[in-house]
Design a protein around this motif. Sequence first.
Motif, PDB file in Angstrom:
ATOM      1  N   GLY A 145      -0.486   3.759  -5.894  1.00 58.89           N
ATOM      2  CA  GLY A 145      -0.801   3.616  -4.475  1.00 58.89           C
ATOM      3  C   GLY A 145       0.285   2.849  -3.735  1.00 58.89           C
ATOM      4  O   GLY A 145       1.356   2.559  -4.279  1.00 58.89           O
ATOM      5  N   ASN A 146      -0.007   2.542  -2.504  1.00 57.69           N
ATOM      6  CA  ASN A 146       0.942   1.783  -1.684  1.00 57.69           C
ATOM      7  C   ASN A 146       0.138   0.916  -0.717  1.00 57.69           C
ATOM      8  O   ASN A 146      -1.101   0.946  -0.720  1.00 57.69           O
ATOM      9  CB  ASN A 146       1.878   2.736  -0.934  1.00 57.69           C
ATOM     10  CG  ASN A 146       1.085   3.757  -0.157  1.00 57.69           C
ATOM     11  OD1 ASN A 146       0.335   3.418   0.750  1.00 57.69           O
ATOM     12  ND2 ASN A 146       1.195   5.022  -0.527  1.00 57.69           N
ATOM     13  N   LEU A 147       0.847   0.168   0.115  1.00 58.27           N
ATOM     14  CA  LEU A 147       0.156  -0.769   1.009  1.00 58.27           C
ATOM     15  C   LEU A 147      -0.803  -0.056   1.968  1.00 58.27           C
ATOM     16  O   LEU A 147      -1.870  -0.565   2.294  1.00 58.27           O
ATOM     17  CB  LEU A 147       1.194  -1.564   1.803  1.00 58.27           C
ATOM     18  CG  LEU A 147       0.602  -2.738   2.565  1.00 58.27           C
ATOM     19  CD1 LEU A 147       0.741  -4.029   1.780  1.00 58.27           C
ATOM     20  CD2 LEU A 147       1.237  -2.907   3.925  1.00 58.27           C
ATOM     21  N   THR A 148      -0.414   1.152   2.406  1.00 55.43           N
ATOM     22  CA  THR A 148      -1.272   1.885   3.337  1.00 55.43           C
ATOM     23  C   THR A 148      -2.563   2.332   2.649  1.00 55.43           C
ATOM     24  O   THR A 148      -3.654   2.148   3.185  1.00 55.43           O
ATOM     25  CB  THR A 148      -0.518   3.103   3.915  1.00 55.43           C
ATOM     26  OG1 THR A 148       0.661   2.629   4.561  1.00 55.43           O
ATOM     27  CG2 THR A 148      -1.364   3.865   4.907  1.00 55.43           C
ATOM     28  N   PHE A 183       7.083   4.126 -11.653  1.00 54.24           N
ATOM     29  CA  PHE A 183       6.718   3.816 -10.273  1.00 54.24           C
ATOM     30  C   PHE A 183       6.138   2.413 -10.167  1.00 54.24           C
ATOM     31  O   PHE A 183       5.456   1.943 -11.072  1.00 54.24           O
ATOM     32  CB  PHE A 183       5.683   4.825  -9.752  1.00 54.24           C
ATOM     33  CG  PHE A 183       6.220   6.226  -9.687  1.00 54.24           C
ATOM     34  CD1 PHE A 183       6.981   6.637  -8.602  1.00 54.24           C
ATOM     35  CD2 PHE A 183       6.003   7.127 -10.714  1.00 54.24           C
ATOM     36  CE1 PHE A 183       7.487   7.933  -8.545  1.00 54.24           C
ATOM     37  CE2 PHE A 183       6.512   8.419 -10.666  1.00 54.24           C
ATOM     38  CZ  PHE A 183       7.255   8.815  -9.574  1.00 54.24           C
ATOM     39  N   ASP A 184       6.417   1.780  -9.036  1.00 54.03           N
ATOM     40  CA  ASP A 184       5.769   0.515  -8.700  1.00 54.03           C
ATOM     41  C   ASP A 184       4.575   0.868  -7.809  1.00 54.03           C
ATOM     42  O   ASP A 184       4.192   2.017  -7.709  1.00 54.03           O
ATOM     43  CB  ASP A 184       6.733  -0.395  -7.951  1.00 54.03           C
ATOM     44  CG  ASP A 184       7.974  -0.688  -8.778  1.00 54.03           C
ATOM     45  OD1 ASP A 184       7.828  -0.838  -9.999  1.00 54.03           O
ATOM     46  OD2 ASP A 184       9.068  -0.746  -8.197  1.00 54.03           O
ATOM     47  N   ALA A 185       4.050  -0.130  -7.135  1.00 52.66           N
ATOM     48  CA  ALA A 185       2.969   0.216  -6.196  1.00 52.66           C
ATOM     49  C   ALA A 185       3.064  -0.700  -4.975  1.00 52.66           C
ATOM     50  O   ALA A 185       4.099  -0.718  -4.312  1.00 52.66           O
ATOM     51  CB  ALA A 185       1.621   0.170  -6.877  1.00 52.66           C
ATOM     52  N   VAL A 186       2.015  -1.459  -4.714  1.00 49.77           N
ATOM     53  CA  VAL A 186       1.930  -2.190  -3.443  1.00 49.77           C
ATOM     54  C   VAL A 186       2.858  -3.409  -3.410  1.00 49.77           C
ATOM     55  O   VAL A 186       2.929  -4.166  -4.369  1.00 49.77           O
ATOM     56  CB  VAL A 186       0.476  -2.687  -3.240  1.00 49.77           C
ATOM     57  CG1 VAL A 186       0.338  -3.432  -1.925  1.00 49.77           C
ATOM     58  CG2 VAL A 186      -0.495  -1.528  -3.327  1.00 49.77           C
ATOM     59  N   SER A 187       3.537  -3.595  -2.284  1.00 50.71           N
ATOM     60  CA  SER A 187       4.260  -4.851  -2.032  1.00 50.71           C
ATOM     61  C   SER A 187       4.220  -5.113  -0.531  1.00 50.71           C
ATOM     62  O   SER A 187       4.152  -4.168   0.265  1.00 50.71           O
ATOM     63  CB  SER A 187       5.717  -4.728  -2.487  1.00 50.71           C
ATOM     64  OG  SER A 187       6.495  -5.779  -1.926  1.00 50.71           O
ATOM     65  N   GLY A 188       4.277  -6.402  -0.179  1.00 48.79           N
ATOM     66  CA  GLY A 188       4.377  -6.773   1.240  1.00 48.79           C
ATOM     67  C   GLY A 188       5.591  -6.108   1.875  1.00 48.79           C
ATOM     68  O   GLY A 188       5.640  -5.926   3.094  1.00 48.79           O
TER      69      GLY A 188
END
Length: 476
Positions: free
Chosen positions: A222-225, A345-350
């Motif tokens: 996932g991601n921040l959105t 893959f990474d995921a969420v970051s500020g």
Amino acid sequence: MFSSLQSLLWTVSIYVKTIWSTFFAKIVWPVVTDAKPVGTEQRNEPNFSSPEDVLAQIKAIRDDHETARLLQHLIETDGAGNWPPQASHGDAWPTALRPYHNIYLELAPSFPAKEVSLDNEINSKRCLEYRTHMRKLLHDRIDLSAVKAILLAVEAGDESAFPADAYNGFFACIALSRHAFRWGTIPIVKFAQKEKFIDLPLELELPWPFLHRRFGITSQGGNLTSNIICNFDKEEQIVYEINCGMPEIIKSAEYHFAHMFPAMEKLALPIYYNMIQSIICFGRGQRDACLDFLKTISAHIRYPLKVYYDSLVESKIPRSVWMSYVQGFQAWGAGEIIDGVYVEFDAVSGNQLPFFHIVDAFLGLDPYLNEENRFRYIPLSQRELSASLRKHSFRDKAKLAGDFEIETEMEKILKQIRVFRVTHRKRARPYLSVPAPERMIMTAGKSALESITIPNIKAAIEFLDIGLVKRLKETV
Ligand code: HEM
């Protein structure tokens, strides 16, 4: 003698500055910008009104400039008519999709471990049990062909049964279910970190390419959105909790951390409007109006930043719980073979928050994330808006033209972003320093770090710090 000479110099400098400013506004500016004569311009007054008014103001200027059109597009499509994006969950979805929502919620209490174990066997058992349970519920309750039919219909343009806010909520649900399956328990544990290929259930794999295409992203995680912004309901409550049933200190840390991001975007929307107005005015040679908009931005940018300053504090997000209970879940740290090469893959970051992308672009700074990572984690409409703002950034032009006042206002905006970066670097460090022996060293934004070159937390922090220092140096 010295002080009277000093005061004489000061008086002369004020005169020179005033004459130059007048000369600049009346003579140089119209030539540089090919503008209409000063005085004939239409003044667009900056305005900080209610959210509804700001939305109406943005809509009203959508045909005036590319940046305005892209912001309006972002609001209408990804935002479901608002910003930050609106999301609705569960009952708002077509019937065939609702089991996804119910399964996440049904399993949520069994996800967190009340007692953290360092025993690999206990941890792997917990993780695998959760996965088995989730796989079974998805298999028993999801009708894949019905899911596919709905997603195909939306993709073909029929949004009647599945409006944008519901689609956003679904995005959150599928992304967070994938993360829950990937980790199997919170705190995340070494057993799961070591797995580099995740055999996700078909029910979570099928919708993912649809969501990729809809939002224009490519990551497995996932991601921040998806994981944060679309995971809030209209009452600003988290829908898919990570720490369901855990002590209040953990739940409230999860809430405060996540809530910062949509809260900042909410306060940023009027700033985006003022940015676009300043670009429009600059292009039209309405120099004084442009300056007014810049003054509004430089005065108001502190509000979204204040959300960060007030929230990332020990009383709201205790260091003792952040690393293990809040952060780990948002990582991905697994991948797939693409064209014969393993891609992780990474995921969420500020670092994915639109606010910083947009302000950096407005100031004409290069993006922080490289193109590959922007494509993986940043939705297309957000990328397009930032790219357009960067293309139309007028900071360098104003500087070249010697407009002190515009330069000064821009500098005020830049300075506040620099202060954020200095503060962020300082605040991040103690959070990253907390030991989490149940897992290997990792951050969500940069996933697994532990290796021969990064054997301990100190080395990991130094590694991460390089990126933050570099960005700080670029913020000029
Ligand atoms: C305890 C909480 C946090 C920690 C430990 C932390 C740590 C980090 C680290 C290590 C990086 C550099 C690696 C990367 O790009 O992922 C980073 C980048 C970044 N973080 Fe955070 N972060 C935290 C919270 C936040 C929050 C709440 C925001 C925004 C509201 C934020 C905004 C950013 C931004 C914009 C960047 C990109 C670099 C920059 O623009 O200066 N971070 N963070």
